[in-house]
Structure formats: structure tokens, C-alpha cells
Design an enzyme around this catalytic site. Structure first.
Site: not given
Length: 790
Positions: A362, A488
Site C-alpha cells: 500500500d 487477494e
């Protein structure tokens, strides 16, 4: 879930009227103060009630074993969790022997205001004790951007109506009791009493506690000093024990009299410094703060933020709520990284313990992309932290049988601590994300010293990884198999398009950097043959493409898999990861977050407009946004493919992620990357800003709800202001030498004396909006929100 009307809509602040104790933990995250080094959650000054106590020092963590039902080679053995350090926020108040506690008595007025211009958190309270004594309390706190180890509080109490005897207890407290975790994997592992006492001190107004961690071997110091002003016969006393150092101030106050305390708190930590050295470090920082004075600290804070906002502000006309939200977002993104200085920027910043305080991809992909153009010095420091962890990354690559460096999926100290390898170790794209941040920063700053000393080693070692992780097939095409991309809910794929294209950029950038810096490349043992191999792999990189759908696909043959049964999935079953086995998610077409769509944004130079439009529409119908990282990317591609109303709705979701607690976990800390995504949705989405291969281009277009968007970006020691209305855009340079940019592919030169005004082409009419999974469309931005009073 936070009921957003508790927060008034103001352009430069976040005011909260009243106090909802059921939402205390969420508001503690929203009102957190930090500078990237020190973090204070927005807990009430009196310590209780609280939702989740929290004081943090970036990098301070404890180790704990990672349990495995079955051990395997290469599994990380030790986890890392951020810990609640010594709390210097606490100032308890007794009114005629009754504790000031909002759960008792009568609360007449309570307001908190977070001021984005001054960096101060103000609080004003009127409270009547059960015995009928009424007091007014005004307090302000800051965590200094200028003096990175320092935080401070100004606290004033006065009686209303009748005399009172008040007692203030200003404390340093260690090993606070924390609430139990809820089992959500996004929460933190609670470590009970992680600090071992080494020294306590209290004399007059000076306090100090020094502790160490049992396993990670870190030493932490906190020191405090006070300025007290009160009526005659005000009495001070102090005491200390292992986990408590306290100053007590007592006074009798007549109506019109005040007791005022200024509290200065300094912090320090180290894994190598001795106790005396750390004590001196904290004392020195404290001396600097007290000599500056409270007013001086406030002045420094305002000046620092004035410089930041001059080169970073985003102005939005037509939606006051979004205007407030983007400034809230920028303020917290700055807080996360401004003074991190060769430490990680965690996913929650220093606003809470969520994700155990770990740093993920991130940071490089979402947070640094904003800071590059608003606070570039913070980006250089964050990437220097990655450079400092290169030895650990090289060791990890060697353990995995690879060359170069394999950076960790999640970490605090640079070592991998993800115990789930399909979505951890296999997510090798983290290495290309770091390289991409290097390329972006270097292109935007022309920082030659950084490029040579930090950028080159990072690019070289990550390129070496890709060259050994991938392979050429019999026809010479380069493939990367068995990896996990950004999504994910997909794992261990072949030729994930995002991973391959980001690796391609990484390989090319490494070869180019070697050409720029031959002597330094020699020190890294790079030769012409290795460089040629990187270029060959980049040139022959495979990009997965579906012939049947005439579009790029997320990974090889992924569009042939069975689609998830969305109609049989109820709203209570989201997020899917908490209700279905990963095995089932992995083998079907369902996305937690943007994956190929993120590639369409960051590697948009590799696709045609038709590719983008078809692929965006296809993956919209599969993306459930169980990740806070997704909405901003979908906003960018929705805007680029002219679905402006949809882009506006995605902007709203990203902007309100924490202010409305959309993920139901703001209590554990803010979503720093999603906050950064608010800027991205506006600047890259409706501003159309791209930075491919060092070329800065814009293709702006606004949704109907917004009448004007203006923003400033810092590029190569210049400040470029972009102002967009419905039909025109003005590019104006406010500092620096002339700058070449592109407007819808047309080259322009902008200078201080020659702004450029260009037409904004209208959006094509009547484009059908793509579908989302049932029940997963972003909430439509209501007219009420867009017209909220400011």
C-alpha cells in the site's frame, strides 16, 4: 458504523458535536495526531472512557512466535506487532473529589475540532458532577511536525457558578490494559504488558519512564515537563513507580479563576543505545520543546502546514463533503509519513494497531504516489528505509532460491512476517511496486543523488529477482508463474498482468539506471550481459490476453474459470474472506479488489483505449471491493473510460471510507492508502494526471456534480496549478522554471508568465454503465451530500 452527521461539514476542519460513547474507538482513530514518528490516538485526555488506548513510536514493536499446524521450509518463524508505548496524553481531573468521567454526571456541551491548517486538536467541555459542580474544560493537543519527538497539550479548567477544588493528575503511563481482539485478521495481536521497566523518575514538574521490550530488544523513553499557572496556594507534588510517573496539581478555584497546565512530552527509542544515552536524548528533546514554549510549537506547526498546503491543496466546488474529506485525507497522509525518516509507513499510519502496525505494498503504490507530488521529501525517506532493509531482502531471496532481493509482504523491521504464503511470499509484485515508487520519485524530482545511491541498488536487486523468478519459453517469451497479484481472492497464477507489466518497468528502469551510473553499478557487480538479459526479459514479457473477449485478462486463462455465484451470496456474507474458504475463492472468478484494472491505471501506456474500456467493464462485474484499496482505482478507470457518474460514486466511497466507517474497522486505525486514494480519484481520475516514462500528462473531465476542481502538484522543483471547470482547464506555474506537459496528448510548455488555457473535450454521450456484482454497486452520491452546507 460512524453516523457521519456527528461531524459537521467544514472546508478546513473536522468538528464533532456531542460525544457518542458507542463510537468512541472510531473517533479515536479519526482524531489521531501523528508526524510519522510519534502517534497519539484521539483518546480523551482523562484516559477513560476509551475505546482503544494508543500511543505509538514508528518502528517500536515486539516479536512473537508464529504458530503453524505444519511447518514448512521458508516459513517466517517470528511475527512482529506494534505495541502501545508509554502514554503521555493522560491528564485526569477531580472536581471536589469526584473524577471527571463522562459516564457520570451531566454533559452540557462537548465539541472536538481537528484543524487541518494548524494541526491542532481542540476540545471544549462543560460538565456537571453528580454533586452539582459545573466546570468548563478547554484543551488543545499537537504532535509536532517540526520537533519530531515532541507532543504537547494545553489544558485549562475553570468553575462555572460556584467555587470548586480541583485536582489535576498529569501522567506518563505504561502497559495500559487493552481490549480483547475480535478475531478479524485485519485487527492486531494484543500483547499483554509488553514493556519491562528500567527507570522511573518524578521531581517537581519533570517526569520520565524508561522501558524495554523483552524479545525485540528495544528501549523506549518518555519524558514530560509542565508549565502550571493557577491561583495562589496552587500545590504541586510528584511521584513515580515502574509503570507510572505522575504530577499532581491541586487548587481551589473561584468563579472567574482558571487552572492552566501546559504539558510537553518527548519520546525516544533505540535498539542499540544505552539507558543513559536514551535518557539524555529524551531530556534534550524535552528541553528544546519547553524552550520553544507552547505558543512557539503552535506557530511552528502552522508554518509547516502552510508550506504543505501551498503545494498540495485540492479545491472542489460542488460537493462540500468531498472538499472536507480530501483535506482530511491529505492531512492524515502527511501525518503518516512527514517525519517517518527512514522508517516504514504502516497501513494504518500511527492511528491504531490494525494489521499489527505492518507496512505493505500500500505504501509504495498508493501513499507514496500522493506524497511524491505533495511532500516529496517524505518519499525519499520512506524509500531509504527500504534501502536500509536490503540485507534482509537479499537473505530472503537467497532462502527462496532466487537472486537479488525479495522484499517482505508485511513487516515492521524489514523481515517477512506473513505466515500465509499464497497471499504473502507469493505476492512478489511488492518488489516491482517499490521499484515503481523509485522511478516515480526520481522522475518527479530529478534527485540525482538519490537515484545514484538509493534508487540504483533498489532497482538492480529487484531486477535480479525477476530475472530468476521468471523464465523464457521455447519461443523466447518471458513468463512469471506461480505468483499472486494485487487481488487477494486470486493466488498462484501464471502471468498475472499487473505483476508482469510492473516487473517489465522494473527491468527496464534497472538497465537505464545502470547506464546512468556505471561506477556505482560496478560496485554492485552488474555487467553488460546481465543488463542485456534484463532488457530481453522486458521486451519479451508476456501480457495475458483473451482472444474470445478481445481484451487483456488478469492472468493466463483466468477468464475461463467458473464465475462466483453472486446471486447466492447475501449481503451479510461480505467480506467473503470471513465467510468462505480461500480455496473456493481462488478457483473462481471473483475479485476482492482491482488487479488488472490497477494495471490499466499504472501501466496505461501498455493498453489501447478500447482494451481499457472492455477490460474495465468485464472486471467491474467481478469486483466486490472487500478491500479499501479498490474504490479509488475503479474511480480512475471509470473516469478515463467516460463513466463519470460512476467515478464520482467511487470517489465518494474512497473519501468516506473512515469518516463513515464503511469497512467497519476504523476503530483499529485509519485506512491510509484509501485516504490517499481520495487524492488519486480526484487528480488522476477527474484531473486525468499520468506520469509514464517521465512524461507528465493530463486529460481532465469533471462529472456533472462538480463545477470546479483545482489542485497543485510539485514536479521537478516547480509548482504546477491545474484548474478545471466544465469546458476549460488552466495550467499555471506558480514557481520554478518552464515545464513541459501534455494535454490530451498535445505538448504544452507552461511558465510563470505564460499559463495555458485549453478546452476540455465533452464526454461521449449515452455510454452504458458497466454492471457490478449484485448489491455491490457503490452508493450513489446523494444530492444532499453534494450540497451540504459549508
Amino acid at each position: 458504523m460512524i453516523s457521519h452527521p456527528a461531524y459537521r461539514v467544514e472546508p478546513w476542519s473536522l468538528p464533532e458535536n456531542g460525544l457518542n460513547l458507542d463510537l468512541l474507538a472510531q473517533s479515536e482513530s479519526v482524531f489521531a495526531l501523528s508526524n510519522g514518528h510519534v502517534g497519539w490516538r484521539g483518546n480523551l485526555d482523562e484516559g477513560e472512557p476509551h475505546g482503544l488506548p494508543g500511543s505509538y513510536l514508528n518502528g517500536v514493536h515486539e516479536l512473537h512466535p508464529l504458530p503453524y499446524a505444519e511447518a514448512g521450509y521458508g516459513y517466517p518463524a517470528s511475527g512482529q506487532s506494534t505495541i502501545d508505548i508509554t502514554n503521555g496524553k493522560v491528564i485526569r481531573l477531580l472536581v471536589d473529589d469526584e473524577p471527571f468521567d463522562l459516564r457520570y454526571g451531566r454533559l452540557g456541551q462537548h465539541e472536538r475540532v481537528l484543524d487541518f491548517k494548524t494541526g491542532l486538536l481542540h476540545r471544549s467541555v462543560e460538565w456537571t458532577s453528580p454533586a452539582g459542580r459545573t466546570v468548563r474544560i478547554r484543551c488543545t493537543r499537537l504532535v509536532s511536525f517540526v520537533q519530531r519527538s515532541v507532543a504537547a497539550i494545553s489544558y485549562t479548567v475553570e468553575p462555572l457558578g460556584s467555587p470548586v477544588r480541583v485536582v489535576l493528575q498529569s501522567e506518563l503511563v505504561a502497559n495500559e490494559q487493552l481490549p480483547e481482539t475480535d478475531g478479524d485478521p485485519r485487527s492486531a495481536a494484543a500483547l499483554e504488558s509488553p514493556l519491562v521497566a528500567e527507570e522511573s523518575f518524578a521531581r517537581a514538574g519533570r517526569l520520565r519512564l524508561i522501558h524495554r521490550t523483552a524479545r525485540s530488544g528495544l528501549r523506549i523513553a518518555a519524558a514530560a515537563d509542565h508549565v502550571v499557572r493557577g491561583p495562589a496556594h496552587t500545590v504541586l507534588s510528584s511521584e513515580s513507580s515502574d509503570d507510572l510517573s505522575r504530577l499532581t496539581v491541586s487548587a481551589r478555584l473561584e468563579p472567574g479563576q482558571q487552572l492552566h497546565v501546559e504539558k510537553f512530552v518527548a519520546h525516544g527509542w533505540s535498539g542499540v543505545r544505552s539507558l543513559p544515552a536514551l535518557k539524555d536524548q529524551a531530556d534534550a528533546a524535552l528541553a528544546a520543546a519547553t524552550s520553544t514554549t507552547w505558543d512557539g510549537l503552535c506557530g511552528e506547526q502552522a508554518e509547516y502546514l502552510a508550506r504543505f498546503w501551498a503545494g498540495a491543496d485540492v479545491e472542489v466546488d460542488g460537493d462540500p463533503e468531498i472538499q472536507q474529506a480530501v483535506r482530511f485525507a491529505l492531512f492524515h497522509v502527511l501525518q503518516a509519513g512527514a517525519r517517518a525518516e527512514e522508517r516504514a509507513i504502516p497501513a494504518k499510519g500511527l492511528t491504531g494497531p490494525g494489521y499489527d502496525g505492518h507496512c505493505f505494498w500500500d505504501t509504495e503504490t498508493f501513499v507514496l504516489s500522493v506524497l511524491t507530488y505533495t511532500a516529496p521529501q517524505a518519499v525519499a525517506q520512506a524509500l531509504r528505509w527500504r534501502y536500509a532493509t536490503l540485507p534482509a531482502a537479499r537473505d530472503r531471496a537467497k532462502q527462496l532460491g532466487l537472486a537479488g532481493a525479495a522484499f517482505p509482504w508485511r513487516t515492521i523491521n524489514g523481515a517477512e512476517c506473513s505466515s500465509y504464503w499464497p497471499a504473502g511470499t507469493a505476492a512478489f509484485h511488492i518488489n516491482a511496486d517499490i521499484a515503481d515508487a523509485v522511478v516515480r520519485y526520481t522522475a518527479a524530482t530529478d534527485d540525482g543523488a538519490f537515484d545514484r545511491d538509493v534508487g540504483l541498488p533498489l532497482l538492480v536487486e529487484t531486477a535480479r529477482l525477476w530475472r530468476t523468478l521468471g523464465h523464457h519459453d521455447a519461443d523466447g517469451a518471458f513468463h512469471i508463474d506461480g505468483v499472486t497479484g494485487p487481488d487477494e481472492y486470486s493466488a498462484l497464477s501464471s502471468d498475472n498482468t499487473y505483476t508482469n507489466l510492473m516487473a517489465q518497468r522494473n527491468l527496464e528502469a534497472a538497465a537505464d539506471a545502470v547506464t546512468r551510473h556505471p561506477p556505482q553499478a560496478d560496485l554492485l557487480d552488474v555487467n553488460d550481459e546481465e543488463c542485456a538479459a534484463w532488457r530481453r526479459a522486458a521486451q519479451r514479457m508476456t501480457v495475458s490476453h483473451s482472444r474470445e473477449l478481445a481484451m487483456p485478462e488478469q492472468s493466463a486463462h483466468s477468464t475461463r474459470r467458473q464465475r462466483w455465484d453472486f446471486t447466492a451470496t447475501g449481503p451479510e456474507q461480505y467480506p467473503l474472506m470471513l465467510h468462505f474458504p480461500y480455496f473456493d475463492l481462488y478457483r473462481k472468478q471473483v475479485l476482492k479488489q482491482a488487479d488488472l484494472v490497477l494495471a490499466l491505471h499504472l501501466r496505461g501506456d501498455a493498453f489501447s483505449h478500447g482494451d481499457k474500456a472492455r477490460a474495465f467493464a468485464y472486471y467491474e462485474a467481478l469486483t466486490v471491493r472487500d478491500s479499501s484499496l479498490s474504490a479509488c482505482t475503479q474511480a480512475v478507470l471509470a473516469a478515463e473510460t467516460c463513466h463519470l457518474a460512476l467515478a464520482y460514486d467511487y470517489l465518494g466511497e474512497s473519501a468516506m471510507m473512515d469518516l463513515s466507517d464503511l469497512e467497519h474497522n476504523t476503530r483499529d486505525g485509519l485506512h491510509i492508502a484509501a485516504l490517499a486514494g481520495t487524492w488519486t480519484a480526484l487528480v488522476a481520475g477527474f484531473g486525468g494526471m499520468r506520469d509514464h516514462d517521465g512524461v507528465f500528462s493530463f486529460a481532465p473531465r469533471l462529472p456533472e456534480a462538480l463545477s470546479r476542481l483545482a489542485f497543485t502538484v510539485r514536479i521537478r522543483d516547480r509548482s504546477l496549478r491545474v484548474e478545471i471547470t466544465g469546458e476549460t482547464v488552466v495550467y499555471a506555474l506558480t514557481s520554478g522554471a518552464p515545464l513541459e506537459i501534455q494535454h490530451y496528448g498535445l505538448p504544452l510548455e507552461v511558465s510563470l508568465t505564460s499559463p495555458r488555457s485549453e478546452a476540455v473535450p465533452p464526454a461521449p454521450p449515452g455510454l452504458p454503465e458497466p454492471d457490478q456484482p449484485p448489491g455491490r454497486r457503490p452508493a450513489r452520491r446523494s444530492r444532499d451530500a453534494a450540497s451540504a452546507p459549508s
